[in-house]
Design a protein around this motif. Structure first.
Motif, PDB file in Angstrom:
ATOM      1  N   PRO A  10      30.148  72.298  39.180  1.00 48.48           N
ATOM      2  CA  PRO A  10      29.963  73.109  40.395  1.00 48.48           C
ATOM      3  C   PRO A  10      30.041  72.274  41.677  1.00 48.48           C
ATOM      4  O   PRO A  10      30.549  72.748  42.695  1.00 48.48           O
ATOM      5  N   MET A  11      29.584  71.028  41.621  1.00 54.02           N
ATOM      6  CA  MET A  11      29.687  70.161  42.794  1.00 54.02           C
ATOM      7  C   MET A  11      31.151  69.841  43.092  1.00 54.02           C
ATOM      8  O   MET A  11      31.544  69.776  44.258  1.00 54.02           O
ATOM      9  N   LEU A  12      31.960  69.646  42.032  1.00 50.12           N
ATOM     10  CA  LEU A  12      33.401  69.425  42.228  1.00 50.12           C
ATOM     11  C   LEU A  12      34.059  70.642  42.866  1.00 50.12           C
ATOM     12  O   LEU A  12      34.890  70.506  43.774  1.00 50.12           O
ATOM     13  N   LEU A  62      21.610  65.632  35.999  1.00 43.62           N
ATOM     14  CA  LEU A  62      21.945  66.801  36.813  1.00 43.62           C
ATOM     15  C   LEU A  62      22.320  67.987  35.933  1.00 43.62           C
ATOM     16  O   LEU A  62      21.919  69.124  36.199  1.00 43.62           O
ATOM     17  N   LEU A  63      23.075  67.723  34.869  1.00 37.73           N
ATOM     18  CA  LEU A  63      23.452  68.791  33.937  1.00 37.73           C
ATOM     19  C   LEU A  63      22.225  69.375  33.247  1.00 37.73           C
ATOM     20  O   LEU A  63      22.152  70.581  33.030  1.00 37.73           O
ATOM     21  N   SER A  64      21.258  68.523  32.919  1.00 41.62           N
ATOM     22  CA  SER A  64      20.056  69.031  32.248  1.00 41.62           C
ATOM     23  C   SER A  64      19.328  70.037  33.128  1.00 41.62           C
ATOM     24  O   SER A  64      18.822  71.039  32.643  1.00 41.62           O
ATOM     25  N   VAL A  65      19.338  69.796  34.433  1.00 40.12           N
ATOM     26  CA  VAL A  65      18.712  70.738  35.369  1.00 40.12           C
ATOM     27  C   VAL A  65      19.529  72.021  35.437  1.00 40.12           C
ATOM     28  O   VAL A  65      18.977  73.127  35.340  1.00 40.12           O
ATOM     29  N   GLU A  66      20.844  71.897  35.579  1.00 42.70           N
ATOM     30  CA  GLU A  66      21.691  73.093  35.663  1.00 42.70           C
ATOM     31  C   GLU A  66      21.580  73.948  34.404  1.00 42.70           C
ATOM     32  O   GLU A  66      21.457  75.158  34.479  1.00 42.70           O
ATOM     33  N   PHE A  67      21.627  73.305  33.242  1.00 40.25           N
ATOM     34  CA  PHE A  67      21.527  74.065  31.993  1.00 40.25           C
ATOM     35  C   PHE A  67      20.124  74.622  31.805  1.00 40.25           C
ATOM     36  O   PHE A  67      19.955  75.710  31.268  1.00 40.25           O
ATOM     37  N   GLY A  68      19.115  73.898  32.273  1.00 38.41           N
ATOM     38  CA  GLY A  68      17.734  74.356  32.165  1.00 38.41           C
ATOM     39  C   GLY A  68      17.464  75.585  33.011  1.00 38.41           C
ATOM     40  O   GLY A  68      16.678  76.443  32.642  1.00 38.41           O
ATOM     41  N   LEU A  69      18.134  75.662  34.151  1.00 32.24           N
ATOM     42  CA  LEU A  69      17.964  76.822  35.023  1.00 32.24           C
ATOM     43  C   LEU A  69      18.678  78.048  34.461  1.00 32.24           C
ATOM     44  O   LEU A  69      18.316  79.170  34.765  1.00 32.24           O
ATOM     45  N   GLY A  70      19.712  77.806  33.672  1.00 31.35           N
ATOM     46  CA  GLY A  70      20.458  78.903  33.063  1.00 31.35           C
ATOM     47  C   GLY A  70      21.167  79.796  34.055  1.00 31.35           C
ATOM     48  O   GLY A  70      21.548  80.914  33.729  1.00 31.35           O
ATOM     49  N   GLU A  71      21.363  79.288  35.267  1.00 29.69           N
ATOM     50  CA  GLU A  71      21.967  80.122  36.310  1.00 29.69           C
ATOM     51  C   GLU A  71      23.482  80.246  36.172  1.00 29.69           C
ATOM     52  O   GLU A  71      24.055  81.243  36.545  1.00 29.69           O
ATOM     53  N   ASP A  72      24.107  79.197  35.669  1.00 20.55           N
ATOM     54  CA  ASP A  72      25.570  79.197  35.650  1.00 20.55           C
ATOM     55  C   ASP A  72      26.072  78.934  34.242  1.00 20.55           C
ATOM     56  O   ASP A  72      26.188  77.798  33.807  1.00 20.55           O
TER      57      ASP A  72
END
Length: 170
Positions: A10-12, A62-72
């Motif tokens: 998503p940052m890319l 960073l991926l662990s946070v993104e996957f943990g949030l389950g938003e995307d």
């Protein structure tokens, strides 16, 4: 100074859209004096590679946070590291040996290359992103999972290829 900025897909996407990479907390990695001291041997190229690997592990965090949030649910499980040449860089002795702070965003014209996991790393990266915090705390099983992801080499892309790369992603 060449810095390695940990990122995610998503940052890319945002970087391609806005022309600027916004590092989380201004954190990046570089060949710092402390990183150089932590190795008994190695030329600059090998030590730069070590800094890039620190950034790749930070990308797992960073991926662990993104996957943990389950938003995307569309976020590919791929580590992303953006290499850039910047002037305003400050060493961060409070973090890993190669950690530095950069001020502001990284404009596309300062980016030297982008490094991304290939498709064959996706399973290992997803497993490692779930285990990276435990690995940092000394869990040997978790460290094994992180090591499995780190065994995959990141593919190199020229900055001119990033828009095409982002369009190709699921």
């Amino acid at each position: 100074m060449r810095v390695y900025v940990p990122a995610t897909w998503p940052m890319l996407r945002t970087m391609v859209k806005n022309g600027v990479l916004e590092p989380i907390g201004g954190t990046a990695f570089a060949l710092t004096p402390k990183l150089r001291e932590s190795y008994t041997s190695g030329d600059d190229e090998e030590l730069e590679y070590a800094a890039m690997n620190e950034a790749a592990r930070a990308s797992l965090r960073l991926l662990s946070v993104e996957f943990g949030l389950g938003e995307d649910e569309t976020t590919p499980a791929r580590r992303v590291v953006v290499a850039a040449d910047l002037e305003d860089v400050t060493v961060r002795p409070d973090l890993d040996d190669g950690a530095v702070r950069i001020s502001g965003g990284v404009p596309m014209e300062k980016i030297a290359s982008v490094h991304v996991d290939t498709e064959d790393a996706v399973y290992a990266v997803r497993q490692a992103s779930a285990a990276v915090d435990a690995a940092d705390m000394g869990d040997l099983d978790a460290e094994f999972l992180v090591g499995e992801a780190e065994d995959h080499e990141l593919a190199w892309y020229d900055p001119s290829e990033v828009a095409f790369l982002v369009d190709m992603a699921p």
